[in-house]
Design a protein around this motif. Structure first.
Motif, PDB file in Angstrom:
ATOM      1  N   LEU A 176       0.700  -1.274  -0.006  1.00 20.71           N
ATOM      2  CA  LEU A 176       0.016   0.074  -0.017  1.00 20.71           C
ATOM      3  C   LEU A 176       0.903   1.394   0.015  1.00 20.71           C
ATOM      4  N   ALA A 177       2.082   1.215   0.768  1.00 16.30           N
ATOM      5  CA  ALA A 177       3.001   2.298   0.611  1.00 16.30           C
ATOM      6  C   ALA A 177       3.430   2.549  -0.799  1.00 16.30           C
ATOM      7  N   SER A 178       3.794   1.785  -1.619  1.00 20.87           N
ATOM      8  CA  SER A 178       4.132   1.901  -2.917  1.00 20.87           C
ATOM      9  C   SER A 178       3.055   2.002  -3.910  1.00 20.87           C
ATOM     10  N   ARG A 179       1.951   1.462  -3.698  1.00 25.07           N
ATOM     11  CA  ARG A 179       0.789   1.832  -4.716  1.00 25.07           C
ATOM     12  C   ARG A 179      -0.510   1.530  -4.043  1.00 25.07           C
ATOM     13  N   SER A 180      -1.453   2.305  -4.170  1.00 23.14           N
ATOM     14  CA  SER A 180      -2.718   1.824  -3.359  1.00 23.14           C
ATOM     15  C   SER A 180      -3.619   1.670  -4.443  1.00 23.14           C
ATOM     16  N   SER A 181      -3.963   0.366  -4.250  1.00 21.99           N
ATOM     17  CA  SER A 181      -4.922  -0.413  -5.283  1.00 21.99           C
ATOM     18  C   SER A 181      -6.107  -1.361  -4.454  1.00 21.99           C
ATOM     19  N   LEU A 201      -7.111  -3.789  -5.482  1.00 24.13           N
ATOM     20  CA  LEU A 201      -6.722  -5.258  -5.644  1.00 24.13           C
ATOM     21  C   LEU A 201      -5.629  -6.009  -4.603  1.00 24.13           C
ATOM     22  N   VAL A 202      -4.711  -5.193  -4.377  1.00 30.03           N
ATOM     23  CA  VAL A 202      -3.794  -5.150  -3.242  1.00 30.03           C
ATOM     24  C   VAL A 202      -4.443  -5.446  -1.631  1.00 30.03           C
ATOM     25  N   VAL A 203      -5.599  -4.554  -1.701  1.00 31.86           N
ATOM     26  CA  VAL A 203      -6.017  -4.812  -0.231  1.00 31.86           C
ATOM     27  C   VAL A 203      -7.008  -6.129  -0.430  1.00 31.86           C
ATOM     28  N   GLY A 204      -7.608  -6.546  -1.578  1.00 33.87           N
ATOM     29  CA  GLY A 204      -8.400  -7.667  -1.678  1.00 33.87           C
ATOM     30  C   GLY A 204      -7.683  -9.098  -1.411  1.00 33.87           C
ATOM     31  N   MET A 250      -1.279 -14.576  -7.135  1.00 30.76           N
ATOM     32  CA  MET A 250      -1.930 -13.175  -7.505  1.00 30.76           C
ATOM     33  C   MET A 250      -1.064 -12.321  -7.277  1.00 30.76           C
ATOM     34  N   ASP A 251      -0.093 -12.341  -6.586  1.00 30.60           N
ATOM     35  CA  ASP A 251       0.948 -10.985  -6.285  1.00 30.60           C
ATOM     36  C   ASP A 251       1.829 -10.937  -7.485  1.00 30.60           C
ATOM     37  N   VAL A 252       2.155 -12.123  -8.066  1.00 28.28           N
ATOM     38  CA  VAL A 252       2.994 -12.206  -9.137  1.00 28.28           C
ATOM     39  C   VAL A 252       2.318 -11.803 -10.561  1.00 28.28           C
ATOM     40  N   VAL A 253       1.234 -12.380 -10.799  1.00 25.81           N
ATOM     41  CA  VAL A 253       0.419 -12.299 -12.079  1.00 25.81           C
ATOM     42  C   VAL A 253      -0.322 -11.039 -12.124  1.00 25.81           C
ATOM     43  N   VAL A 254      -1.025 -11.057 -11.092  1.00 24.96           N
ATOM     44  CA  VAL A 254      -2.085  -9.802 -11.179  1.00 24.96           C
ATOM     45  C   VAL A 254      -1.330  -8.598 -10.768  1.00 24.96           C
ATOM     46  N   LEU A 255      -0.865  -8.461  -9.648  1.00 25.61           N
ATOM     47  CA  LEU A 255      -0.300  -7.096  -9.119  1.00 25.61           C
ATOM     48  C   LEU A 255       0.926  -6.574  -9.534  1.00 25.61           C
ATOM     49  N   SER A 256       1.796  -7.379 -10.226  1.00 25.63           N
ATOM     50  CA  SER A 256       2.909  -6.853 -10.728  1.00 25.63           C
ATOM     51  C   SER A 256       2.692  -6.290 -12.270  1.00 25.63           C
TER      52      SER A 256
END
Length: 101
Positions: free
Chosen positions: A47-52, A54-57, A95-101
């Protein structure tokens, strides 16, 4: 006839290897709590690097899953909790590697 848990005189009963159910529950609760802490730290860093949303989800679902595993372990469903913890961790990493990157 002797009871199944008692050995005849002069014989020793072999000790059961592995962990007891109580130890297994404590191990799963500790593992889930540690994973919950790591997920919370990673959520803060993401969240510090980007607020999304999807990250919270993704990390929010992982935190909820860890809480569910702790509750399952407290109720004696350690094997189911282990499977859910492993599957949830794999899904969150994917999900972290595929969706959030």
């Amino acid at each position: 006839m002797s009871a199944p848990d008692r050995a005849p005189e002069g014989h020793q009963v072999p000790e059961r290897g592995g962990t007891t159910p109580r130890q297994a529950r404590r191990l799963r609760v500790t593992a889930a709590a540690a994973l919950m802490t790591v997920a919370a730290v990673l959520l803060g860093l993401r969240l510090a690097s980007r607020s999304s949303v999807l990250v919270v989800g993704v990390y929010g679902l992982l935190l909820i899953l860890c809480g569910l595993v702790i509750e399952l372990s407290r109720r004696g469903r350690t094997r189911l909790g282990s499977y859910l913890l492993g599957a949830g961790l794999a899904a969150a990493l994917l999900m972290d590697v595929v969706v959030l990157s």
